[in-house]
Write a protein that holds these residues in place. Sequence first.
Motif, mmCIF file in Angstrom:
data_model
loop_
_atom_site.group_PDB
_atom_site.id
_atom_site.type_symbol
_atom_site.label_atom_id
_atom_site.label_comp_id
_atom_site.label_asym_id
_atom_site.label_seq_id
_atom_site.Cartn_x
_atom_site.Cartn_y
_atom_site.Cartn_z
ATOM 1 N N ILE A 40 38.784 32.836 41.639
ATOM 2 C CA ILE A 40 39.783 33.117 40.607
ATOM 3 C C ILE A 40 39.662 32.062 39.524
ATOM 4 N N ASN A 42 41.503 30.882 36.118
ATOM 5 C CA ASN A 42 42.719 30.992 35.304
ATOM 6 C C ASN A 42 42.499 30.288 33.974
ATOM 7 N N LYS A 60 44.300 35.604 34.329
ATOM 8 C CA LYS A 60 43.609 35.451 35.607
ATOM 9 C C LYS A 60 42.411 36.393 35.655
ATOM 10 N N ILE A 62 39.355 37.575 38.173
ATOM 11 C CA ILE A 62 38.844 37.558 39.547
ATOM 12 C C ILE A 62 37.373 37.934 39.506
ATOM 13 N N ASN A 98 40.093 28.705 41.198
ATOM 14 C CA ASN A 98 40.810 28.973 42.451
ATOM 15 C C ASN A 98 42.165 28.269 42.525
ATOM 16 N N ASN A 99 42.822 28.128 41.376
ATOM 17 C CA ASN A 99 44.152 27.527 41.275
ATOM 18 C C ASN A 99 44.227 26.111 41.833
#
Length: 140
Positions: A40, A42, A60, A62, A98-99
């Motif tokens: 992911i 962002n 976001k 993916i 990936n946050n």
Amino acid sequence: MFKVDEDGRTIILHRGDKGIIPYSINSSETEKYKFQVGDIVNFIIYAKKGYAEEPLLNKKIIVEAETEEVNLEFSSEDMEIGEIGNKPITYWYEILLNNVQTINGYDQDEGPAKLIILPSNKEVWHGVRKSKFFKWKFRK
């Protein structure tokens, strides 16, 4: 118009533009990070010096296939952030993987990653300059 400055950290566009920015991460001097299926990415925009506030945009993406480059795709609506104006407005952005890991954002040496939104020609035409235009008189 989406333009990434030579520094690779400043993005310039007109308010309401749509566009795609190809994005990759250098994992070493010779290799690029390989994005995995399900990663992911962002892209988060904050008001200038407003990291503590809610973001103006949190886009976001993916990853759907293993790749070395991800397309950050923005719609016109994504980039209609902030107030309509007649001068450039600077925002700050960061890119997270990936946050967890900040890939691009505030850097202690280089400062913030900047997103500069220029007023669109449509806004300038319908806003600030329209009334002045109709006062002009053309001579034959």
